[in-house]
Design an enzyme around this catalytic site. Structure first.
Site, short mmCIF file in Angstrom:
data_model
loop_
_atom_site.label_atom_id
_atom_site.label_comp_id
_atom_site.label_asym_id
_atom_site.label_seq_id
_atom_site.Cartn_x
_atom_site.Cartn_y
_atom_site.Cartn_z
CD GLU A 1 16.75 -15.79 -16.21
OE1 GLU A 1 15.68 -16.37 -16.29
OE2 GLU A 1 17.82 -16.38 -16.00
CD GLN B 1 8.08 -18.93 -17.85
OE1 GLN B 1 7.51 -18.44 -16.90
NE2 GLN B 1 9.41 -18.94 -17.93
CB CYS C 1 16.52 -15.84 -11.06
SG CYS C 1 17.45 -16.92 -9.97
#
Ligand SMILES: Cc1cc2nc3c(=O)[nH]c(=O)nc-3n(C[C@H](O)[C@H](O)[C@H](O)COP(=O)(O)OP(=O)(O)OC[C@H]3O[C@@H](n4cnc5c(N)ncnc54)[C@H](O)[C@@H]3O)c2cc1C
Lengths: 290, 784
Positions: free
Chosen positions: B738, B221, B369
């Site tokens: 998120e 990522q 999150c």
């Protein structure tokens, strides 16, 4: 998936299959829908040296009512059970159970016979067959024998079938008028095995129970038949008190273990609640409702 | 083939996702699709025990399997100083265990072989002689004075305690509690769960032994940050490392850390001189890679009799597993957990956090999150629910009474966050109206008389996303800016290169649309590239909802940079003064005579063919954007449930989700993100749990035990939106990836508690499974 090495066979006839199994003995394993066996290979919980794939045999996928008996072939799949109008109209417990097995992708391949031979105590079909008082036909190179479903299961993932035998047919007494059934399953999500499930089959006769079949899933070392509850119903009228008593007996018959799905007390209670609800629903259906 | 669309792709237009064509047709290129000539395969031998001393390792049998090229152990890595590696939280983590294993599933040895089957066969033949030690499976147990010491290899480490951290003002908070009419308490546990992306983690490491160039295809990522960390860990010159993050099948935070498998495969490729592929299977992903949550929280709220919140006191005990490897900005020990005052105007708050080592997998990733805001949001929303119950106030009313009001923004919270913008009452009112809240409360009262259990759950979350101002937020020292490079070609088509990296969020569409809005080039003409460190500007990557707040802002800024130059070229083409040139959606014209105009395509061509004297050729630029603040998306989620008293089953009847993420770039993509997040929130609330037995065996190691919700049981979502732009973001957008996972678990749990609160039940910890609900009812004599 990275299983241990195995040799693959794909016979075209039942005779060839039985011949192969006879030669291979303990080393051979039948591959039907693969929905239990393949995961075991993947996790390397099983590593048979030979797989005998029966999917190339053309005459094993059948469901038919003949001579007072419903006959199910070894390659009759969960999805066919789910879509069968015969089962929907007269074999309610089977029609209820089919769409609650696993998920659509697994139902496309998995077979009833494979599920029964796999004998997972959390599997659904064994319970249904116990409630319906089915017979299982086991065939080997040297002949065939018939065993009652209740004599077939001998513990978790174990049955009385020999490695040289196949389950060649499941036989269920044909449904008569005034019969009804239901299958209630508690699962955590679609595609999950049962936390608890209850199969009920009732044959009524002028307002009284002629015979009752009650099977329990995932609450014992194998699929269970709640025989005392069945006996308590026989000949009785299905009033609330009778239903409650039978449900209590079914709950007593359960031998659940505590795990992350719930406590012993919880599972026993669900057996009781589902037996009550199942009997009511089956009774409705026996009277032509539901 | 591009999707035909009548829309150009301006902001606010729901054009179809540009990337879906290849995904739907099975033409994506994921890590496991990559095959290189001569490529070898790696399999990992893992510890069956949670805590054990390694007495010896015998690799003879594994080595003897035909096709095995090498067996790598920790001892071998130690010779190259690679047996341990640094974590993102300043701790160390074993690459391959040398002294002890500290969690079940820990990496012990790696087999490199000519095919993956052989690698797996041989990995099972590695023999390890263990002396089993008692396992520590909870942080409470870990902090007992006589607890076995897990990190005995760390100098000066005498207990399992990792950190103590505080935020807010203790004295002021104590004062608020002293003045309070009521104090409401709640102890709750946010269980360990796992991001479980459908694609597991993997690498194809290709190190050229002649040149020393390492090309690492990795499920990452954050490819740029990973390159730098690789350079530091492996001691490779950074210019020789190229990380390529191909199409990624979901990340959710799971692909932020560097895993031992990456390091060993790279070292093996270097030593053997051939490419090495490692792809974990599902169980390996669940038992060994970055988990999330595992927070034991206890909150106290000081209130006035009228329901006004005066103060908040929170204690946190976090379970960090065997290595403190939380992926979080370095200045914070428990991420941004101290945003725990949520959507409410709370004058005083104090947070105390402690972390402990346990014999469980490390990770502590921000699963969908922004660094622990999920746990914070859950705690405050559950606490407010408790307060409403105990004080007999309506859960919506108590929130309306305590919300930070629209005119209070920018709002400085008691723990130091400056909320950028919001209108909480408006979002809540919209949600209540959409649901028909009052009618449902009447229905609930009727049902209750009949003994039926129905509940309405309310949660009004506020998120903090888009790290971050580089001054405060860094990963391993790297400031959390992000970047965009835009190249407009002579034909007016463009390539946009970003430092962030999509894992399914739709970057190729959303970021193209920002350029469309700013420059007028249709989104279909803009190719978005990410993930290749040789080919994109440096950035910190995609997680914590930071791509739109940071990478999106960089995209807008670089587009504006190019627009300024384009304006000069347009002036030259139109023979007018630059000051008289106006721009409107792809057209430059002279003020007052819009018919005399040049398109952005005309200008792009001129940038290479017909420039004003003295101007550099080309229409290209790069921007590194350091945001002045975080963005604060918010919303109200409402859930209606019915409960079966016989089985404890909870049926979600309805769910209304009103979100405000500022300006919506592609509303359909936003809605897709919200649907995904709500589904995950539903899963977390009702079914997900990575749990351990007393010996530290992981009981959630496959999808039969660790459940993912499917479309079958997931409720239908009724969506709504309000738009409160971020005042500091160039296009007013806030992150949204998120919000739904952060906000929804509390709404689901609150709905259950709302249904059973009158029986005296105050809490059921997640996952709220039917057996727990039934047990709670049974204890109060209310079960069937
Ligand atoms: C994710 C998942 C969820 C599931 N959920 C459920 C569920 O909810 N309820 C449920 O009941 N089941 C469930 N199953 C199991 C599923 O029903 C299987 O299809 C079934 O148990 C096995 O049937 P099969 O045809 O696939 O058999 P296979 O996997 O091919 O074989 C299973 C076993 O039976 C033997 N065998 C198969 N056919 C014969 C035969 N004719 N004669 C002799 N031996 C034979 C094989 O040798 C093997 O030992 C689930 C499976 C999965 C993977």
């Amino acid at each position: 998936m990275l299983p241990a090495p195995f040799e693959y066979h794909a016979p075209h006839t039942t005779e060839e299959t039985l011949e192969l199994l006879d030669q291979l003995g303990d080393e051979g394993k039948v591959l039907a829908g693969g929905q239990s066996l393949i995961p075991l290979l993947k996790l390397r919980f099983a590593s048979p040296a030979h797989l005998v794939d029966i999917n190339k045999i053309t005459d094993l996928d059948f469901l038919e009512e003949r001579d007072g008996t419903l006959r199910i072939g070894p390659l009759f799949r969960h999805k066919s059970a789910e879509r069968s109008s015969l089962l929907a109209s007269r074999y309610h417990v089977m029609a209820d159970a089919a769409p609650q097995i696993a998920d659509p992708i697994i139902r496309n391949r998995g077979t009833i016979a494979g599920s029964v031979v796999h004998a997972d105590p959390s599997g659904d079909w064994g319970t249904v067959l116990l409630a319906l008082d089915a017979d299982l036909v086991l065939r080997s190179k040297s002949g065939s024998r018939t065993v009652k479903a209740r004599d077939f299961f001998s513990g978790p993932f174990s049955t009385t079938i020999e490695p040289t035998e196949i389950l060649s047919e499941i036989r269920i007494p044909a449904a008569k008028p005034q019969s009804g059934g239901a299958y209630l399953k508690l699962e955590r999500k679609v595609g999950d095995f049962a936390t608890v499930a209850v199969a009920v089959h009732l044959q009524m006769d002028d307002g009284k129970v002629r015979s009752a079949g009650i099977g329990l899933t995932a609450v014992g070392p194998q699929n269970l038949k709640a025989e005392r509850a069945e006996a308590a119903l026989k000949g009785a009228r299905l009033d609330d008190a009778t239903i409650k008593e039978a449900a209590a007996l079914a709950a007593e018959a359960a031998e659940p273990k505590e795990d992350h799905r719930g406590s012993v007390e919880y599972k026993r209670n669900v057996v009781r609640v589902f037996t009550e609800r199942g009997l009511k629903r089956a009774y409705e259906r026996a009277r032509g409702g539901g | 083939m591009a999707v035909e669309t009548p829309l150009k792709g301006n902001i606010g237009e729901s054009i179809k996702r540009k990337e879906d064509d290849r995904f739907i047709r099975g033409r994506g290129n994921y890590l496991d699709d990559i095959v290189l000539p001569g490529m070898l395969h790696m399999a990992i031998h893992r510890s069956p025990f949670a805590h054990a001393r390694i007495k010896s390792i015998n690799t003879d049998a594994a080595q003897a399997v035909p096709g095995v090229v090498a067996v790598v152990t920790g001892a071998l890595l130690a010779q190259h100083k690679l047996a341990w590696m640094p974590t993102l939280s300043g701790d160390t983590q074993a690459v391959l265990a040398t002294d002890k294993v500290r969690f079940q599933g820990q990496e012990v040895a790696c087999v490199i072989a000519t095919d993956p089957y052989v690698a797996r066969d041989a990995a099972m033949l590695v023999e390890v002689d263990y002396e089993v030690l008692p396992a520590v499976v909870t942080p409470q147990q870990a902090l007992q004075p006589d607890a076995p010491l897990i990190r005995d290899e760390k100098e000066g480490q005498t207990s399992n305690h990792i950190y103590h951290w505080e935020a807010g003002d203790k004295a002021k908070t104590d004062e608020a509690f002293a003045k309070a009419d009521r104090v409401v308490k709640l102890d709750t546990f946010y269980p360990r769960c796992h991001p479980s992306p459908l694609e597991t983690c993997g690498i194809v490491a290709d190190v050229n032994s002649a040149t020393g160039h390492a090309t690492l295809y990795m499920t990452s990522q954050a490819p740029h940050a990973h390159r730098t960390l690789f350079a530091i860990v492996a001691g490779l010159p950074e210019q020789n490392i190229r990380i390529i993050s191909p199409d990624i099948g979901g990340g959710f935070g799971n692909k932020v850390p560097i895993y031992p498998g990456y390091v060993v495969a790279t070292a093996a490729s270097l030593l053997i001189g051939k490419p090495v592929k490692w792809v974990e299977d599902r169980s390996e992903n669940l038992i060994s890679t970055g988990f999330a949550r595992d927070f034991h929280m206890s909150g106290e709220m000081a209130l006035r009799n009228d329901g006004r919140i005066l103060g908040l006191r929170v204690k946190l005990l976090s379970d960090n597993g065997a290595f403190y490897a939380d992926a979080q900005p370095t200045k914070f020990k428990a991420g941004l957990f101290h945003i725990v005052t949520g959507s409410y105007d709370v004058a005083a708050a104090h947070v105390e956090a402690d972390g402990a080592y346990t014999n469980k997998a490390p990770g502590g990733v921000a699963y969908r999150c922004s660094f622990r805001v999920t746990e914070a949001s859950y705690l405050i929303e559950r606490l407010v629910e408790s307060a409403a119950l105990e004080m007999n106030l309506d859960p919506a009313d108590i929130r309306l009474k305590n919300f930070i009001q629209p005119e209070q923004f920018p709002y400085m919270s008691a723990t130091g966050f400056e909320y950028d913008s919001g209108n909480y009452p408006k979002a809540m009112q919209l949600a209540l109206d959409k649901l028909g809240y009052k009618e449902l409360r009447k229905e609930q009262a009727e049902k209750r008389k009949k003994g039926e259990l129905m509940g309405i759950g309310v949660a009004s979350f506020t998120e903090v996303v888009g790290a971050g101002p580089g001054k405060h937020y860094d990963i391993a020292g790297l400031r959390m800016f992000d970047s965009a490079e835009l190249r407009v070609h002579p034909t007016g088509k463009a390539i946009l290169k970003l430092g962030v990296k999509s894992q399914g969020q739709g970057h190729e569409t959303t970021f193209a649309q920002i350029v469309t809005e700013e420059l007028g080039i249709p989104a279909a003409d803009i190719e978005v590239q990410e993930g290749d460190t040789d080919n994109t500007p440096y950035g910190l990557g995609t997680y914590a909802s930071r791509s739109t707040p940071v990478g999106g802002a960089a995209t807008a800024m670089v587009s504006r940079k190019l627009r300024d130059k384009a304006k000069k070229i347009a002036a030259h083409l139109l023979e007018a003064s630059e000051a008289d040139i106006e721009f409107d959606h792809g057209k430059f014209f002279v003020r007052g005579s819009p018919s005399k105009s040049k398109t952005i395509q005309d200008v792009a061509f001129a940038a290479y063919t017909n420039l004003p004297d003295g101007m550099e050729a080309g229409l290209e630029g790069v921007t590194y954007y350091d945001p002045p603040n975080m963005t604060y998306p918010f919303g109200t989620y409402l859930v209606v449930v019915d409960i079966d008293r016989g089985t404890g089953q909870v049926k979600v009847r309805r769910m209304v989700a009103v979100d405000d993420c500022g300006v919506r770039i592609n509303p359909m993509v936003v809605e897709g993100q919200l649907h995904g997040g709500l589904t995950e929130g539903f899963g977390i609330a009702f079914m997900q749990l990575i749990t351990f037995d007393e010996e530290g065996n992981c009981l959630g190691s496959n999808f039969t035990d660790y459940l993912l919700p499917t479309s079958w049981e997931t409720p239908k979502f009724e969506m709504g939106e309000t738009v409160t732009p971020s005042p500091h973001h160039p296009i007013g957008a806030k992150g949204v990836g998120e919000s739904a996972t952060v906000g929804s678990p509390a709404a689901f749990v609150n709905a259950v508690i709302d249904a059973v609160g009158h029986l005296g039940i105050r809490n059921i910890d997640m996952p709220v499974t039917s057996d727990k609900v039934w047990a709670a009812l049974s204890e109060k004599g209310a079960a069937e």
